[in-house]
Scaffold this active site. Structure first.
Site, PDB file in Angstrom:
ATOM      1  N   ASP A   1      46.326  92.626  40.224  1.00  0.00           N
ATOM      2  CA  ASP A   1      46.553  93.756  41.241  1.00  0.00           C
ATOM      3  C   ASP A   1      47.975  94.216  41.015  1.00  0.00           C
ATOM      4  OD1 ASP A   1      46.545  95.521  43.191  1.00  0.00           O
ATOM      5  OD2 ASP A   1      45.895  94.032  44.696  1.00  0.00           O
ATOM      6  N   ALA A  13      43.708 102.960  39.149  1.00  0.00           N
ATOM      7  CA  ALA A  13      44.065 104.250  40.081  1.00  0.00           C
ATOM      8  C   ALA A  13      42.795 104.034  41.145  1.00  0.00           C
ATOM      9  CB  ALA A  13      43.842 105.564  39.428  1.00  0.00           C
ATOM     10  N   TYR A  29      45.261 112.709  46.942  1.00  0.00           N
ATOM     11  CA  TYR A  29      44.902 112.057  45.662  1.00  0.00           C
ATOM     12  C   TYR A  29      45.823 112.832  44.678  1.00  0.00           C
ATOM     13  CZ  TYR A  29      42.627 110.537  41.217  1.00  0.00           C
ATOM     14  OH  TYR A  29      42.625 110.162  40.048  1.00  0.00           O
ATOM     15  N   LYS A  33      49.081 111.316  42.400  1.00  0.00           N
ATOM     16  CA  LYS A  33      49.183 111.305  41.053  1.00  0.00           C
ATOM     17  C   LYS A  33      50.800 112.087  40.620  1.00  0.00           C
ATOM     18  CE  LYS A  33      45.880 108.948  39.168  1.00  0.00           C
ATOM     19  NZ  LYS A  33      46.116 107.883  38.324  1.00  0.00           N
ATOM     20  N   PHE A  71      24.763 125.389  44.821  1.00  0.00           N
ATOM     21  CA  PHE A  71      25.409 126.102  46.184  1.00  0.00           C
ATOM     22  C   PHE A  71      26.157 127.659  45.802  1.00  0.00           C
ATOM     23  CE2 PHE A  71      24.211 121.989  47.705  1.00  0.00           C
ATOM     24  CZ  PHE A  71      23.680 122.209  48.630  1.00  0.00           C
ATOM     25  N   GLY A 117      30.466 129.976  51.440  1.00  0.00           N
ATOM     26  CA  GLY A 117      31.799 130.162  51.085  1.00  0.00           C
ATOM     27  C   GLY A 117      32.194 130.709  49.591  1.00  0.00           C
TER      28      GLY A 117
END
Length: 302
Positions: free
Chosen positions: A51, A75, A144, A148, A201, A265
């Site tokens: 780890d 990650a 996130y 990074k 969508f 949207g």
């Protein structure tokens, strides 16, 4: 020019992850002396349980190994359906930023020569002002991406003051055998194989840059084994709308139907400028989207 395999020791972190397991497997096939680690390990494939958040785990690993090169692919990717925002944020920064710091600090104690860091196109805005997106258009779209980017900044600063070099690779939407089934491409593929509906969508023009896993693994290894350093976009360099993706999958599978669900949207458009990687790393994606989908469909059906 690649280093001779007999003279170098390589570490792959995140070796049970999507990209990591492909990089690990390719390095072994090419005859390199490589050790793979992940948080939980994998005895069947020889992956050690280490780890990177735990300094004691890294100390034990480096006590008996001096690595010339590290492919840092470990990650934490936040769960989109999690209701615990604070926990997801903490995990991202704990693994992606602090874990990277732990790894490099321990590596430098043992004369680490080079590190390749897996970054992400999430360091770029969701609605970029210019297309394709170059390495200069940094503005993380979520925490996130921020985790990074902090890893990139740390590595860049450290490499200017310490005798090691680093490469940061900003991957776009990587797909292929073994990827997360929560992503849009495998969800579409699964629906098509069942003869179901692929719901697109908005207007269907929302786009991504899809790049096949073999291209990503190959350029990742090349970036480590050859002398270039810096930050590079790694994608296909091609824009694919959700409507094009859905139709392409239906054509490959031979069943399923595409439906534009409703206007919702603003449709975002996104794809990467890969010219720096092409010029400096000799990167040439071998797989078009149609080729990659064919290979993936055969792998899933096999």
């Amino acid at each position: 020019m690649a280093y001779p395999s007999s003279n170098m020791k390589i570490l792959v972190t995140g070796a049970t992850g999507f990209i990591g397991k492909h990089v690990y497997a390719k390095l072994r096939e090419q005859g390199y002396s490589v050790i793979g680690i992940s948080k939980n390990g994998d005895q069947v494939n020889g992956i050690l349980g280490v780890d990177i958040v735990k300094k004691e785990d890294l100390e034990k690993l480096f006590l008996n190994n001096r690595f010339d090169l590290i492919f840092h692919l470990a990650a934490y990717i936040p769960k989109a359906d999690s209701k615990n925002y604070v926990e997801e944020l903490f995990n991202c920064f704990n693994v992606n930023t602090l874990g990277t710091i732990n790894l490099v600090e321990e590596g430098l104690k043992h004369k680490l020569g080079k590190l390749v860091f897996s970054s992400s196109a999430s360091v770029y805005p969701e609605y970029p002002e210019k297309l394709p997106v170059s390495e200069n258009e940094v503005c993380p779209r979520n925490f996130y991406g921020e985790s990074k980017l902090l890893g990139e900044v740390y590595l860049g600063s450290l490499s200017r003051t310490h005798p090691f070099s680093c490469v940061s690779l900003r991957y776009s939407s990587v797909y292929g055998p073994g990827q997360s089934q929560r992503s849009v491409l495998p969800l579409f593929l699964g629906n098509a194989k069942k003869g179901g509906t692929l719901s697109v969508f908005g207007s269907g023009s929302r786009s991504q840059d899809f790049v096949y896993i073999d291209d990503v693994a190959d350029v990742t290894i090349k970036a480590g084994l050859e002398g270039k350093c810096g930050v590079y976009n790694i994608g296909s360099g091609q824009e694919t709308s959700m409507l094009e993706l859905a139709n392409g999958i239906v054509n490959v599978v031979g069943k399923g139907k595409v439906e534009i669900s409703q206007e919702i949207g603003q449709d975002s458009r996104f794809y990467l400028d890969i010219s720096r990687a092409v010029e400096e790393l000799g990167y040439t994606p071998a797989y078009s989207l149609s080729m990659g989908l064919e290979v993936l469909f055969r792998a899933d059906s096999g």
